[in-house]
Design a protein around this motif. Structure first.
Motif, PDB file in Angstrom:
ATOM      1  N   SER A  81       0.821  -1.191   0.000  1.00 49.71           N
ATOM      2  CA  SER A  81       0.000   0.000   0.000  1.00 49.71           C
ATOM      3  C   SER A  81       0.860   1.248   0.000  1.00 49.71           C
ATOM      4  O   SER A  81       2.060   1.192   0.286  1.00 49.71           O
ATOM      5  CB  SER A  81      -0.894   0.002   1.242  1.00 49.71           C
ATOM      6  OG  SER A  81      -1.799   1.067   1.209  1.00 49.71           O
ATOM      7  N   THR A  82       0.207   2.358  -0.283  1.00 44.71           N
ATOM      8  CA  THR A  82       0.842   3.636  -0.044  1.00 44.71           C
ATOM      9  C   THR A  82       0.898   3.828   1.471  1.00 44.71           C
ATOM     10  O   THR A  82       0.197   3.161   2.226  1.00 44.71           O
ATOM     11  CB  THR A  82       0.056   4.768  -0.727  1.00 44.71           C
ATOM     12  OG1 THR A  82      -1.316   4.662  -0.365  1.00 44.71           O
ATOM     13  CG2 THR A  82       0.197   4.700  -2.237  1.00 44.71           C
TER      14      THR A  82
ATOM     15  N   LEU B  27       6.012   4.788  -0.262  1.00 43.03           N
ATOM     16  CA  LEU B  27       5.867   6.193   0.110  1.00 43.03           C
ATOM     17  C   LEU B  27       4.395   6.603   0.058  1.00 43.03           C
ATOM     18  O   LEU B  27       3.587   5.926  -0.572  1.00 43.03           O
ATOM     19  CB  LEU B  27       6.664   7.076  -0.852  1.00 43.03           C
ATOM     20  CG  LEU B  27       8.186   6.915  -0.853  1.00 43.03           C
ATOM     21  CD1 LEU B  27       8.788   7.729  -1.993  1.00 43.03           C
ATOM     22  CD2 LEU B  27       8.764   7.337   0.484  1.00 43.03           C
ATOM     23  N   ALA B  28       4.072   7.720   0.679  1.00 43.94           N
ATOM     24  CA  ALA B  28       2.725   8.274   0.544  1.00 43.94           C
ATOM     25  C   ALA B  28       2.460   8.517  -0.942  1.00 43.94           C
ATOM     26  O   ALA B  28       3.394   8.784  -1.719  1.00 43.94           O
ATOM     27  CB  ALA B  28       2.610   9.563   1.341  1.00 43.94           C
ATOM     28  N   GLY B  29       1.205   8.422  -1.329  1.00 46.60           N
ATOM     29  CA  GLY B  29       0.851   8.551  -2.742  1.00 46.60           C
ATOM     30  C   GLY B  29       1.372   9.824  -3.381  1.00 46.60           C
ATOM     31  O   GLY B  29       1.972   9.789  -4.461  1.00 46.60           O
ATOM     32  N   HIS B  30       1.192  10.950  -2.712  1.00 49.34           N
ATOM     33  CA  HIS B  30       1.627  12.230  -3.279  1.00 49.34           C
ATOM     34  C   HIS B  30       3.141  12.416  -3.254  1.00 49.34           C
ATOM     35  O   HIS B  30       3.668  13.345  -3.861  1.00 49.34           O
ATOM     36  CB  HIS B  30       0.927  13.388  -2.563  1.00 49.34           C
ATOM     37  CG  HIS B  30       1.358  13.566  -1.136  1.00 49.34           C
ATOM     38  ND1 HIS B  30       0.917  12.757  -0.125  1.00 49.34           N
ATOM     39  CD2 HIS B  30       2.205  14.464  -0.584  1.00 49.34           C
ATOM     40  CE1 HIS B  30       1.475  13.139   1.015  1.00 49.34           C
ATOM     41  NE2 HIS B  30       2.254  14.174   0.772  1.00 49.34           N
ATOM     42  N   LEU B  31       3.850  11.523  -2.562  1.00 43.11           N
ATOM     43  CA  LEU B  31       5.319  11.600  -2.505  1.00 43.11           C
ATOM     44  C   LEU B  31       5.997  10.553  -3.391  1.00 43.11           C
ATOM     45  O   LEU B  31       7.202  10.339  -3.291  1.00 43.11           O
ATOM     46  CB  LEU B  31       5.795  11.430  -1.061  1.00 43.11           C
ATOM     47  CG  LEU B  31       5.379  12.521  -0.091  1.00 43.11           C
ATOM     48  CD1 LEU B  31       5.839  12.186   1.323  1.00 43.11           C
ATOM     49  CD2 LEU B  31       5.938  13.877  -0.525  1.00 43.11           C
TER      50      LEU B  31
ATOM     51  N   GLN C  14       5.829   4.110  -7.270  1.00 46.91           N
ATOM     52  CA  GLN C  14       6.516   2.891  -6.836  1.00 46.91           C
ATOM     53  C   GLN C  14       5.641   1.663  -7.094  1.00 46.91           C
ATOM     54  O   GLN C  14       6.136   0.628  -7.559  1.00 46.91           O
ATOM     55  CB  GLN C  14       6.852   2.982  -5.346  1.00 46.91           C
ATOM     56  CG  GLN C  14       7.945   3.966  -5.018  1.00 46.91           C
ATOM     57  CD  GLN C  14       8.188   4.054  -3.522  1.00 46.91           C
ATOM     58  OE1 GLN C  14       7.262   4.290  -2.739  1.00 46.91           O
ATOM     59  NE2 GLN C  14       9.439   3.869  -3.127  1.00 46.91           N
ATOM     60  N   ILE C  15       4.366   1.785  -6.812  1.00 49.59           N
ATOM     61  CA  ILE C  15       3.444   0.675  -7.063  1.00 49.59           C
ATOM     62  C   ILE C  15       3.333   0.420  -8.561  1.00 49.59           C
ATOM     63  O   ILE C  15       3.320  -0.738  -9.002  1.00 49.59           O
ATOM     64  CB  ILE C  15       2.076   0.959  -6.417  1.00 49.59           C
ATOM     65  CG1 ILE C  15       2.206   0.866  -4.891  1.00 49.59           C
ATOM     66  CG2 ILE C  15       1.009  -0.007  -6.937  1.00 49.59           C
ATOM     67  CD1 ILE C  15       1.003   1.359  -4.114  1.00 49.59           C
ATOM     68  N   ALA C  16       3.272   1.482  -9.347  1.00 44.57           N
ATOM     69  CA  ALA C  16       3.203   1.335 -10.804  1.00 44.57           C
ATOM     70  C   ALA C  16       4.399   0.544 -11.327  1.00 44.57           C
ATOM     71  O   ALA C  16       4.249  -0.325 -12.199  1.00 44.57           O
ATOM     72  CB  ALA C  16       3.123   2.704 -11.468  1.00 44.57           C
ATOM     73  N   THR C  17       5.564   0.811 -10.780  1.00 41.79           N
ATOM     74  CA  THR C  17       6.763   0.075 -11.186  1.00 41.79           C
ATOM     75  C   THR C  17       6.625  -1.417 -10.867  1.00 41.79           C
ATOM     76  O   THR C  17       7.013  -2.270 -11.665  1.00 41.79           O
ATOM     77  CB  THR C  17       8.011   0.656 -10.488  1.00 41.79           C
ATOM     78  OG1 THR C  17       8.143   2.024 -10.876  1.00 41.79           O
ATOM     79  CG2 THR C  17       9.265  -0.109 -10.854  1.00 41.79           C
TER      80      THR C  17
ATOM     81  N   ASN D 113      -5.365  11.339 -11.763  1.00 38.77           N
ATOM     82  CA  ASN D 113      -4.267  10.907 -12.623  1.00 38.77           C
ATOM     83  C   ASN D 113      -3.602   9.666 -12.054  1.00 38.77           C
ATOM     84  O   ASN D 113      -3.142   8.806 -12.801  1.00 38.77           O
ATOM     85  CB  ASN D 113      -3.253  12.031 -12.805  1.00 38.77           C
ATOM     86  CG  ASN D 113      -3.766  13.130 -13.701  1.00 38.77           C
ATOM     87  OD1 ASN D 113      -4.650  12.907 -14.528  1.00 38.77           O
ATOM     88  ND2 ASN D 113      -3.244  14.324 -13.530  1.00 38.77           N
ATOM     89  N   ASP D 114      -3.539   9.554 -10.724  1.00 38.50           N
ATOM     90  CA  ASP D 114      -3.009   8.350 -10.086  1.00 38.50           C
ATOM     91  C   ASP D 114      -3.813   7.135 -10.509  1.00 38.50           C
ATOM     92  O   ASP D 114      -3.266   6.114 -10.892  1.00 38.50           O
ATOM     93  CB  ASP D 114      -3.062   8.460  -8.562  1.00 38.50           C
ATOM     94  CG  ASP D 114      -2.169   9.533  -7.996  1.00 38.50           C
ATOM     95  OD1 ASP D 114      -1.285  10.020  -8.731  1.00 38.50           O
ATOM     96  OD2 ASP D 114      -2.356   9.877  -6.825  1.00 38.50           O
TER      97      ASP D 114
END
Length: 132
Positions: free
Chosen positions: A33-34, A53-57, A62-65, A89-90
């Motif tokens: 998770s974020t 990391l937090a989503g906005h950071l 990282q999850i996309a990778t 956009n996320d």
């Protein structure tokens, strides 16, 4: 299976309740998770969550990778439904990657429950073959 849990701020309580309700199923899998969502899920449910990391950071990136590397098997992304929010956009980037790499994705509670029940019944075991 590796399961991603992401929730926009208005949906974090819903994600906590979802994880409490399905704790018995989720505890058999690796959860990612974020940062904020992961912490809240851990506190509410007692589940262990690997936190990016937090989503906005950069956590979403990282999850996309991990999705691009075929390391994730399912994504539950409870998102805010307001189109004007910058967080959309996320969701768009994650949903596009899930479509590209055949990763089951739930964006609402109803679909999340269907996926978790399918997971419980072994209907997502094909992911193990797909990853080989």
């Amino acid at each position: 299976m590796n399961i991603v849990l992401i929730a926009h701020n208005p949906k974090k309580k819903l994600m906590q309740n979802f994880c409490i309700a399905y704790r018995g199923i989720l505890q058999k899998h690796e959860l990612y998770s974020t940062e904020t969502t992961g912490r809240l899920v851990e506190e509410a449910s007692g589940l262990t969550v690997h936190k990016f990391l937090a989503g906005h950071l950069g956590g979403v990136e990282q999850i996309a990778t991990q999705i691009e590397s075929n390391q994730m098997d399912m994504v539950i992304f409870l998102r805010e439904n307001i189109l004007s929010q910058p967080h959309n956009n996320d969701f768009h980037s994650i949903s596009t990657l899930c479509d590209t790499y055949n990763i089951p994705l739930a964006s609402n509670l109803a679909t999340a429950e269907l996926l978790i029940k399918a997971l419980e019944h072994g209907d997502l075991d094909w992911r193990d073959l797909y990853k080989q």
